[in-house]
Design a protein around this motif. Structure first.
Motif, PDB file in Angstrom:
ATOM      1  N   VAL A 148       1.041  -1.219  -0.242  1.00 16.71           N
ATOM      2  CA  VAL A 148      -0.459  -0.202   0.093  1.00 16.71           C
ATOM      3  C   VAL A 148       0.576   1.208  -0.088  1.00 16.71           C
ATOM      4  O   VAL A 148       0.400   1.978  -1.164  1.00 16.71           O
ATOM      5  CB  VAL A 148      -1.104   0.299   1.230  1.00 16.71           C
ATOM      6  CG1 VAL A 148      -2.032   1.397   1.144  1.00 16.71           C
ATOM      7  CG2 VAL A 148      -2.358  -1.334   1.204  1.00 16.71           C
ATOM      8  N   LEU A 149       1.970   1.359   0.996  1.00 18.00           N
ATOM      9  CA  LEU A 149       2.894   2.318   1.052  1.00 18.00           C
ATOM     10  C   LEU A 149       3.603   3.037  -0.437  1.00 18.00           C
ATOM     11  O   LEU A 149       3.686   3.639  -0.828  1.00 18.00           O
ATOM     12  CB  LEU A 149       4.052   2.530   1.978  1.00 18.00           C
ATOM     13  CG  LEU A 149       4.832   3.833   2.196  1.00 18.00           C
ATOM     14  CD1 LEU A 149       3.919   4.677   2.590  1.00 18.00           C
ATOM     15  CD2 LEU A 149       5.825   3.218   3.492  1.00 18.00           C
ATOM     16  N   VAL A 150       3.911   1.831  -0.947  1.00 16.44           N
ATOM     17  CA  VAL A 150       4.788   1.929  -2.222  1.00 16.44           C
ATOM     18  C   VAL A 150       3.337   1.791  -3.469  1.00 16.44           C
ATOM     19  O   VAL A 150       4.190   2.876  -4.585  1.00 16.44           O
ATOM     20  CB  VAL A 150       5.289   0.572  -2.945  1.00 16.44           C
ATOM     21  CG1 VAL A 150       6.181   0.400  -4.311  1.00 16.44           C
ATOM     22  CG2 VAL A 150       6.163   0.475  -1.782  1.00 16.44           C
ATOM     23  N   GLY A 151       2.792   1.812  -3.151  1.00 13.14           N
ATOM     24  CA  GLY A 151       1.348   2.178  -4.143  1.00 13.14           C
ATOM     25  C   GLY A 151       1.400   3.696  -4.122  1.00 13.14           C
ATOM     26  O   GLY A 151       0.383   4.473  -5.001  1.00 13.14           O
ATOM     27  N   PHE A 152       0.717   4.357  -2.983  1.00 18.13           N
ATOM     28  CA  PHE A 152       0.597   5.515  -2.989  1.00 18.13           C
ATOM     29  C   PHE A 152       1.603   6.246  -3.147  1.00 18.13           C
ATOM     30  O   PHE A 152       1.858   7.649  -4.022  1.00 18.13           O
ATOM     31  CB  PHE A 152       0.870   6.093  -0.715  1.00 18.13           C
ATOM     32  CG  PHE A 152      -0.684   5.373  -0.643  1.00 18.13           C
ATOM     33  CD1 PHE A 152      -1.894   5.829  -0.746  1.00 18.13           C
ATOM     34  CD2 PHE A 152      -0.567   4.888   0.796  1.00 18.13           C
ATOM     35  CE1 PHE A 152      -2.932   5.827  -0.915  1.00 18.13           C
ATOM     36  CE2 PHE A 152      -1.787   4.657   1.017  1.00 18.13           C
ATOM     37  CZ  PHE A 152      -2.887   5.388   1.210  1.00 18.13           C
ATOM     38  N   LEU A 153       2.915   6.249  -3.111  1.00 19.43           N
ATOM     39  CA  LEU A 153       4.607   6.809  -3.976  1.00 19.43           C
ATOM     40  C   LEU A 153       4.481   6.523  -5.397  1.00 19.43           C
ATOM     41  O   LEU A 153       4.379   7.963  -5.485  1.00 19.43           O
ATOM     42  CB  LEU A 153       5.791   6.308  -2.621  1.00 19.43           C
ATOM     43  CG  LEU A 153       5.562   5.945  -1.739  1.00 19.43           C
ATOM     44  CD1 LEU A 153       6.721   5.039  -1.201  1.00 19.43           C
ATOM     45  CD2 LEU A 153       6.350   7.911  -1.406  1.00 19.43           C
ATOM     46  N   VAL A 154       3.967   5.481  -5.999  1.00 19.92           N
ATOM     47  CA  VAL A 154       4.037   4.997  -7.325  1.00 19.92           C
ATOM     48  C   VAL A 154       2.830   5.929  -7.997  1.00 19.92           C
ATOM     49  O   VAL A 154       2.134   6.321  -8.943  1.00 19.92           O
ATOM     50  CB  VAL A 154       3.829   4.292  -7.779  1.00 19.92           C
ATOM     51  CG1 VAL A 154       3.884   4.159  -9.112  1.00 19.92           C
ATOM     52  CG2 VAL A 154       4.852   3.047  -7.462  1.00 19.92           C
ATOM     53  N   LEU A 155       1.641   6.145  -7.227  1.00 21.52           N
ATOM     54  CA  LEU A 155       0.123   6.423  -7.470  1.00 21.52           C
ATOM     55  C   LEU A 155       0.384   7.806  -7.444  1.00 21.52           C
ATOM     56  O   LEU A 155      -1.227   8.052  -7.858  1.00 21.52           O
ATOM     57  CB  LEU A 155      -0.933   5.634  -7.064  1.00 21.52           C
ATOM     58  CG  LEU A 155      -0.988   3.573  -7.206  1.00 21.52           C
ATOM     59  CD1 LEU A 155      -1.834   3.971  -6.765  1.00 21.52           C
ATOM     60  CD2 LEU A 155      -0.716   3.871  -8.822  1.00 21.52           C
ATOM     61  N   SER A 156       1.233   8.255  -6.456  1.00 27.30           N
ATOM     62  CA  SER A 156       0.770  10.010  -6.721  1.00 27.30           C
ATOM     63  C   SER A 156       0.871  10.751  -7.915  1.00 27.30           C
ATOM     64  O   SER A 156       0.721  11.611  -8.049  1.00 27.30           O
ATOM     65  CB  SER A 156       1.478  10.104  -4.920  1.00 27.30           C
ATOM     66  OG  SER A 156       2.839  10.081  -5.459  1.00 27.30           O
ATOM     67  N   ARG A 157       1.566   9.765  -8.300  1.00 34.32           N
ATOM     68  CA  ARG A 157       2.493  10.602  -9.780  1.00 34.32           C
ATOM     69  C   ARG A 157       1.273  11.247 -11.054  1.00 34.32           C
ATOM     70  O   ARG A 157       1.552  11.226 -12.534  1.00 34.32           O
ATOM     71  CB  ARG A 157       3.829  10.097  -9.984  1.00 34.32           C
ATOM     72  CG  ARG A 157       4.435  10.004  -9.176  1.00 34.32           C
ATOM     73  CD  ARG A 157       5.378   9.534  -9.788  1.00 34.32           C
ATOM     74  NE  ARG A 157       6.767   9.346  -8.657  1.00 34.32           N
ATOM     75  CZ  ARG A 157       7.234   9.979  -8.508  1.00 34.32           C
ATOM     76  NH1 ARG A 157       7.904  11.438  -8.686  1.00 34.32           N
ATOM     77  NH2 ARG A 157       8.785  10.509  -6.856  1.00 34.32           N
TER      78      ARG A 157
END
Length: 502
Positions: A148-157
């Motif tokens: 989930v954390l990596v998802g937030f970092l990637v999908l924030s763009r």
């Protein structure tokens, strides 16, 4: 292959074909209606299956399951109201295509992409279920947190050039998602001494407010707005050769990506759409088209959520373990019929198992045959005058918000987030990061809390586990890469300037 052919033969009986058709038609209608979604539809219709024969009952439920994923995109594309959470990303480019008079093409690509991804997913489900499920079961709370954390970092763009704005919206979404009772300690958080907030905020009225009601408010502001005029002939409704060429890659990539994400515990259908959209925008030669009506932004996410739907069935059928709410509802349908999904299902109930798989192939074809001829009818909705269409959208929003928990408070939440969505529009900010935070916030919090209990407060243990450590290292690299890239470019510029002086 004999088992597969036997299953298809059973599914091709007239009674099972009719039940499959009823299931996919009901699922499609439910998907079109905002607010209810496949989970609510299957929950409501479960009592119908009590007296049905097991094979027929499960074929009906599976038809509703896949049909709901097909139908969710229709209202997203036509009126900017997501039929369910997995269709949020489709609004970004799908509604822009409608505004350009290409609603028919968007709907057709959505149907074709869903068919291709569904077929890919069912084929992979048929042959790869047991070995892939064994890999997926290794995920524990630390792995969920890392994903989930990596998802937030990637999908924030995805939708904004400003990372700061995206991060702020994601954080705001996470804060909204933790309102209510803390599942670990039982304490109340951010309830402000009101009983209305004890149960927290449901994401459905939030999504419908940010997208649907905000659209109604924006339409009210434009007094002279005229209905969209476009050619509704079959030639104009169908995607052009260029649009199909641009959509082919996203459909196949989205189907495979969605299936793989479907194996991961959590809201796979939602995560897969964001991931597919981010991937297509990243590899596109024209990323500037995204957010302005790019056909790839419809094809990829729609394929991904259908691929994820098939992927989510792998752990359910192979291990009897549901990894998200929708497969959990399907599990109850199996248990009602006295069938326990898992490793023994293929040996104890082979006829039911393979008939269910066979019906998925047939149902997927039925959905394509049902949806493509309806493209013209659905496209006509977008040509209604805003004075007629927007009140209908508003009624759908209010009814959908109230039907979630039969609560007037959810209608108030809808209005508040409708105004917030309107203000975000005025500020030219896309609400998708906020929605992402609201939906994935509880999973992030629960997995982090459980992990800290397992590690007894030692957060370095996240990096000691192979899967979570690798994922967090990838997330750290993704976060720091833009800064590293800037430093490298600056150093090269300084070197080139120094060489020129010499």
């Amino acid at each position: 292959m004999e088992d597969i052919l036997m299953g298809i033969g059973t599914a091709l009986s007239w009674s099972n074909l009719l039940i499959c058709l009823i299931g996919v038609a009901l699922g499609t209608m439910v998907g079109v209606l905002p607010g209810l979604g496949p989970v609510g539809a299957i929950s409501m219709l479960l009592p119908i299956t009590f007296s049905m024969e097991p094979t027929a009952a499960l074929i009906l439920i599976a038809g509703i399951y896949f049909g709901g994923m097909y139908g969710g995109s229709t209202s997203s594309i036509l009126v900017n109201v997501p039929g369910e959470a997995a269709s949020v990303v489709t609004t970004i480019d799908g509604y822009k295509m409608t505004q350009k008079g290409r609603a028919g093409a968007a709907l057709a690509v959505s149907a074709i992409g869903s068919f291709i991804a569904g077929t890919i997913g069912i084929i992979l489900l048929t042959f790869l279920a047991p070995p892939i499920a064994q890999m997926a079961i290794r995920f524990g709370p630390p792995e969920y947190f890392a994903i989930v954390l990596v998802g937030f970092l990637v999908l924030s763009r995805l939708t904004d050039t400003s990372l700061l704005r995206s991060y702020l919206l994601i954080i705001a979404g996470i804060v909204i998602s933790i309102v209510g009772i803390d599942a670990m300690s039982g304490t109340l958080r951010l309830t402000f001494d009101t009983t209305w907030l004890i149960d927290g905020l449901d994401f459905t009225p939030i999504i419908m407010g940010l997208y649907g009601l905000s659209e109604v408010i924006s339409a009210m502001e434009q007094k002279s707005q005229k209905p969209i005029k476009a050619d509704l002939s079959l030639r104009k409704l169908m995607p052009s050769k260029d649009e199909m060429k641009r959509s082919a890659g996203p459909m196949f990539r989205g189907g495979i990506l969605g299936f793989l994400i479907g194996l991961i515990p959590g809201p796979a259908t939602i995560l897969s759409t964001y991931a597919s959209y981010g991937l297509e925008k990243k590899i596109s030669k024209h990323p500037e088209r995204f957010g302005k009506g790019a056909i790839e932004g419809v094809a990829g996410p729609e394929a991904a959520n259908n691929g994820a739907s098939a992927g989510a069935l792998v752990p359910l059928l192979s291990l009897g373990v549901p990894f998200s709410p929708l497969p959990a509802i399907l599990l109850s349908a199996f248990l009602i019929q006295g069938i326990t999904p898992g490793p023994t299902m293929m040996t104890n109930h082979p006829a039911v198992f393979w008939a269910l798989i066979g019906s998925m192939y047939i149902g997927n074809i039925m959905l394509l045959v049902l949806n493509l001829p309806m493209v013209g009818l659905f496209a006509k909705i977008s040509h209604l005058s805003p004075r007629v269409l927007m009140p209908i959208v508003m009624i759908f929003c209010f009814v959908g918000a109230y039907s979630v928990r039969s609560s007037l408070f959810d209608v108030i939440v809808l209005v508040i987030f409708g105004i917030l969505g309107y203000l975000l529009r005025k500020a030219k900010m896309e609400p998708s990061p906020l929605v992402l935070g609201v939906i994935l916030g509880p999973l992030l919090e629960d997995s982090f809390s459980q992990s800290t209990m397992i590690f007894r407060g030692d957060l370095t243990q996240f990096f000691m586990r192979p899967i979570s450590g690798t994922l967090l290292a990838i997330g750290l690299l993704i976060t720091l890469w833009p800064l590293i890239g800037k430093l490298i470019r600056r150093r090269r510029n300084l070197q080139s300037k120094a060489e020129k002086r010499i």
